[in-house]
Design a protein around this motif. Structure first.
Motif, PDB file in Angstrom:
ATOM      1  N   TYR A  23      87.212  16.768  21.951  1.00 55.62           N
ATOM      2  CA  TYR A  23      86.079  17.697  21.978  1.00 55.62           C
ATOM      3  C   TYR A  23      86.430  18.825  22.932  1.00 55.62           C
ATOM      4  CZ  TYR A  23      83.309  13.916  19.942  1.00 55.62           C
ATOM      5  OH  TYR A  23      82.825  12.929  19.132  1.00 55.62           O
ATOM      6  N   ASN A  47      84.734  19.216  13.122  1.00 51.10           N
ATOM      7  CA  ASN A  47      83.312  19.549  13.058  1.00 51.10           C
ATOM      8  C   ASN A  47      83.037  20.569  14.147  1.00 51.10           C
ATOM      9  OD1 ASN A  47      83.252  16.431  12.215  1.00 51.10           O
ATOM     10  ND2 ASN A  47      81.540  17.496  11.266  1.00 51.10           N
ATOM     11  N   LEU A  49      80.009  21.423  16.610  1.00 50.14           N
ATOM     12  CA  LEU A  49      78.714  21.031  17.158  1.00 50.14           C
ATOM     13  C   LEU A  49      78.212  22.197  18.003  1.00 50.14           C
ATOM     14  CD1 LEU A  49      80.628  18.026  18.221  1.00 50.14           C
ATOM     15  CD2 LEU A  49      78.640  17.610  16.838  1.00 50.14           C
ATOM     16  N   TYR A  70      79.513  26.242  21.844  1.00 50.41           N
ATOM     17  CA  TYR A  70      80.102  25.492  20.744  1.00 50.41           C
ATOM     18  C   TYR A  70      80.926  24.332  21.287  1.00 50.41           C
ATOM     19  CZ  TYR A  70      78.579  29.569  18.231  1.00 50.41           C
ATOM     20  OH  TYR A  70      77.800  30.562  17.711  1.00 50.41           O
ATOM     21  N   LYS A  88      74.730  10.978  16.404  1.00 49.84           N
ATOM     22  CA  LYS A  88      75.616  11.821  15.606  1.00 49.84           C
ATOM     23  C   LYS A  88      75.043  13.203  15.296  1.00 49.84           C
ATOM     24  CE  LYS A  88      78.173   8.000  13.699  1.00 49.84           C
ATOM     25  NZ  LYS A  88      78.602   7.267  12.533  1.00 49.84           N
ATOM     26  N   LYS A  89      74.305  13.719  16.248  1.00 50.12           N
ATOM     27  CA  LYS A  89      73.745  15.069  16.098  1.00 50.12           C
ATOM     28  C   LYS A  89      74.875  16.097  16.139  1.00 50.12           C
ATOM     29  CE  LYS A  89      69.682  13.731  18.674  1.00 50.12           C
ATOM     30  NZ  LYS A  89      68.908  13.928  19.881  1.00 50.12           N
ATOM     31  N   THR A  90      74.680  17.173  15.433  1.00 51.67           N
ATOM     32  CA  THR A  90      75.610  18.295  15.531  1.00 51.67           C
ATOM     33  C   THR A  90      74.940  19.492  16.199  1.00 51.67           C
ATOM     34  OG1 THR A  90      75.007  19.117  13.342  1.00 51.67           O
ATOM     35  CG2 THR A  90      76.897  17.607  13.469  1.00 51.67           C
ATOM     36  N   TYR A  91      73.687  19.311  16.577  1.00 52.44           N
ATOM     37  CA  TYR A  91      72.867  20.414  17.068  1.00 52.44           C
ATOM     38  C   TYR A  91      72.019  19.896  18.219  1.00 52.44           C
ATOM     39  CZ  TYR A  91      69.475  24.268  16.358  1.00 52.44           C
ATOM     40  OH  TYR A  91      68.663  25.349  16.494  1.00 52.44           O
TER      41      TYR A  91
END
Length: 170
Positions: A23, A47, A49, A70, A88-91
């Motif tokens: 990350y 991904n 996020l 980001y 598992k949120k992306t936001y």
């Protein structure tokens, strides 16, 4: 060097990871370089996020507010994502933690909840989490809370001392 990223640093991180699972908190300008490096050169899944800050610094001059940070996530094909629906949120939407910024004298303290979700999603208990830019130690605190092992590096002696104290108290 591309917008603050030195490819040799990423090469070294790729070398020490058993499997790519990384990350990177970054700006919008750094995303094309990261896509090129991890996706095109190393064939990773990825991904994007986002962390939306409800109280960004009000300096906008001739640009939009800096209210979004980001988090670029790259993983080697076959590397699992653990966790559960709620992690598992992306936001993410949270305020900047100005209290911790002042307390730990660090400009980029990350929200503990976001770090905990990322760690749960990308590691199992007793795994090793590496943070090569420790700052005030938020990732180390999260790893201890979640029963992971932690390796961290920090060039700034003051930040290192703060992180060491925070992690040992955790």
């Amino acid at each position: 060097m591309s917008n603050g990223f030195n490819e040799t640093v990423l090469d070294e991180l790729m070398r020490v990871m058993k499997k790519t699972n990384i990350y990177i908190f970054c700006s919008q300008k750094q995303i094309p370089f990261l896509i090129d490096y991890f996706v095109h050169k190393h064939a990773c899944n990825w991904n994007l996020l986002t962390w939306h800050k409800t109280n960004p610094v009000p300096a906008c001059n001739n640009k939009y507010l800096s209210d979004t940070e980001y988090i670029f996530f790259a993983r080697e094909k076959g590397v699992p994502i653990y966790g559960e629906y709620s992690t598992k949120k992306t936001y993410y939407v949270t305020p900047l933690n100005t209290k911790e910024k002042k307390l730990y004298n660090h400009p980029t303290v990350k929200p503990q909840m976001i770090l905990e979700n990322l760690i749960v999603n990308s590691s199992k208990e007793n795994d090793v989490v590496l943070d090569p830019f420790v700052g005030s130690g938020s990732t180390g605190v999260a790893t201890k809370k979640l029963n992971r092992n932690f390796i961290g590096m920090e060039l700034n002696k003051e930040y290192f001392e703060t992180a060491k104290q925070r992690i040992s108290e955790a």
